[in-house]
Scaffold this active site. Structure first.
Site, PDB file in Angstrom:
ATOM      1  N   ASP A 282     -23.788 -25.495 -27.361  1.00 19.32           N
ATOM      2  CA  ASP A 282     -23.155 -24.449 -28.180  1.00 19.32           C
ATOM      3  C   ASP A 282     -23.232 -23.084 -27.502  1.00 19.32           C
ATOM      4  OD1 ASP A 282     -26.009 -24.753 -28.709  1.00 19.32           O
ATOM      5  OD2 ASP A 282     -25.758 -23.174 -30.204  1.00 19.32           O
TER       6      ASP A 282
ATOM      7  N   GLU B   1     -28.312 -24.673 -30.689  1.00 20.38           N
ATOM      8  CA  GLU B   1     -29.486 -23.963 -30.158  1.00 20.38           C
ATOM      9  C   GLU B   1     -29.431 -22.494 -30.548  1.00 20.38           C
ATOM     10  OE1 GLU B   1     -31.713 -21.644 -26.969  1.00 20.38           O
ATOM     11  OE2 GLU B   1     -29.636 -21.511 -27.637  1.00 20.38           O
TER      12      GLU B   1
HETATM   13 ZN   LIG Z   1     -28.901 -20.385 -24.056  1.00 19.12          ZN
END
Ligand SMILES: [Zn+2]
Length: 392
Positions: free
Chosen positions: A81, A143
């Protein structure tokens, strides 16, 4: 491309990076298209690919094995992401890789699709070698919004071959990072009871009790400073806390029925997080006992926003030893202030370092880019990995 910015796989890596950037894989949005594309690329390359999903099934982690399914391999880890964009702030469309002046511009080029592209460019070559121990490719979701994917990935690996070390390819400008602080974030809501401010003893002020709680939290600073590990490389050397926002109450003349505040701690060691929690639980119990003599419904509720483990310094870490041997000489091993998935992997028993192409200073900003020379250097260092996996 010329001079230092050259490597036989550079063209492949740049092509892969173009494709990865074209997936607008913003955190909290589906990433299964991107992961599916990677799975297709690894078809006939990886000996095993396992996916783990979020509860909605629209987001996936990938863990692929290249070579034999045995313990002792190296995990190359990234997140799929990226942070959101405001296209108006960008010179070129953020989800179209733009090659210009020895750089590739686009969201995620530095953080951290450039690293992933280098890994995927190497993958077919690694698969053709007779590796004695495997190379694993790990890719997580979300993340950038509280590290939601990595714990699910780790959970899914209980019966997988156990890597001996992991390289988390966040943009460090190819500097080896051996430690970072943790980041634990919370929202605490205090419930009191309203009443007239002229008769405070007949009510329970959520604002007053919130500030007492906060005072106790800030009062731990001295203890935390004393707990700093000897030789701590962090600045400051110890665990810190911060209350970032606070909101509550209704009017000057009314005892506040509710109050909530957002706070965090940045532990330099996992035990400090436990210390703060234990101490604050004691404080809370004491305050609650007082509050409930007036209003049995009074309470403190703390919601966990995220608890990201730090990457603790370990001079004997096999991951640092791996980087020293890949890079040769005696490379400096640094520490950083930002959090990464490396701490979670270390806690799960996989020694980790952070090392990857690109500059953290351009990540999360408009016109994010990675230097092509950085990608070439990354390809070259990753190309030395098989030499470390040939013998047991
Ligand atoms: Zn990163």
């Amino acid at each position: 491309m010329s001079g230092t910015a050259d490597h036989p796989l550079l063209g492949d890596a740049l092509g892969i990076l173009d494709d990865l950037v074209a997936f607008p894989s913003v955190a909290l949005t589906p990433n299964v298209d991107l992961i599916g594309w990677v799975v297709d690329r690894l078809d006939g390359v990886a000996s095993d690919v396992r996916l783990s999903h979020d509860p909605t099934g629209t987001k996936a982690n990938l863990f692929a094995t290249i070579g034999p399914a045995v313990d002792g391999g190296i995990m190359l880890a990234g997140h799929s992401d990226v942070v959101p964009v405001d296209p108006g702030d960008w010179t070129t469309p953020p989800f179209e890789a733009d090659h210009c002046d020895g750089r590739v511009y686009g969201r995620g080029t530095a953080d951290m699709k450039g690293f992933v592209a280098c890994v995927l460019a190497h993958a077919p070559r690694w698969a053709a070698l007779d590796l004695e121990r495997p190379i694993h490719v790990a890719l997580t979701y979300d993340e950038e919004d509280g590290f939601h994917g990595a714990p699910v990935l780790i959970e899914s690996l209980s019966d997988a071959p156990r890597p001996a070390a992991a390289i988390v390819g966040e943009p460090t400008g190819l500097q080896v990072i051996g430690a970072h602080k943790g980041c634990y974030e919370y929202t605490t809501t205090v419930t009191g009871m309203d009443g007239h401010s002229s008769r405070p003893a007949e009510a329970v002020s959520a604002v007053h009790h919130a500030t007492r709680w906060i005072g106790e939290l800030l009062g731990l600073a001295g203890d935390l400073a004393e707990r700093a590990p000897a030789g701590s490389r962090f600045k400051p050397a110890h665990t810190t806390t911060n209350v970032g926002t606070i909101a509550g109450g209704m009017a000057r003349c009314t005892v506040a029925p509710g109050c909530s505040f957002e706070w965090e701690m940045r532990p330099v060691q996992g035990s400090d997080a436990g210390f703060v929690k234990t101490r604050m639980a004691e404080v809370e119990e004491r305050l609650l006992a007082e509050m409930r003599t007036v209003h049995p419904g009074a309470g403190f509720v703390t919601e966990v926003v995220c608890e990201i483990d730090g990457l603790e310094w370990d001079e004997d870490s096999p991951a640092i030893a791996l980087m020293r041997s890949l890079l040769g000489g005696d490379p400096e091993v640094g520490v950083v202030a930002y959090g990464t998935e490396a701490g979670l992997y270390q806690t799960a028993g996989i020694p980790s370092v952070v090392w990857g192409p690109g500059d953290i200073g351009v990540a999360h900003r408009p016109d994010e880019y990675v230097e092509v020379a950085d990608l070439a250097a990354c390809l070259s260092i990753l190309g030395r990995l098989p030499g470390h996996l040939a013998a047991g």
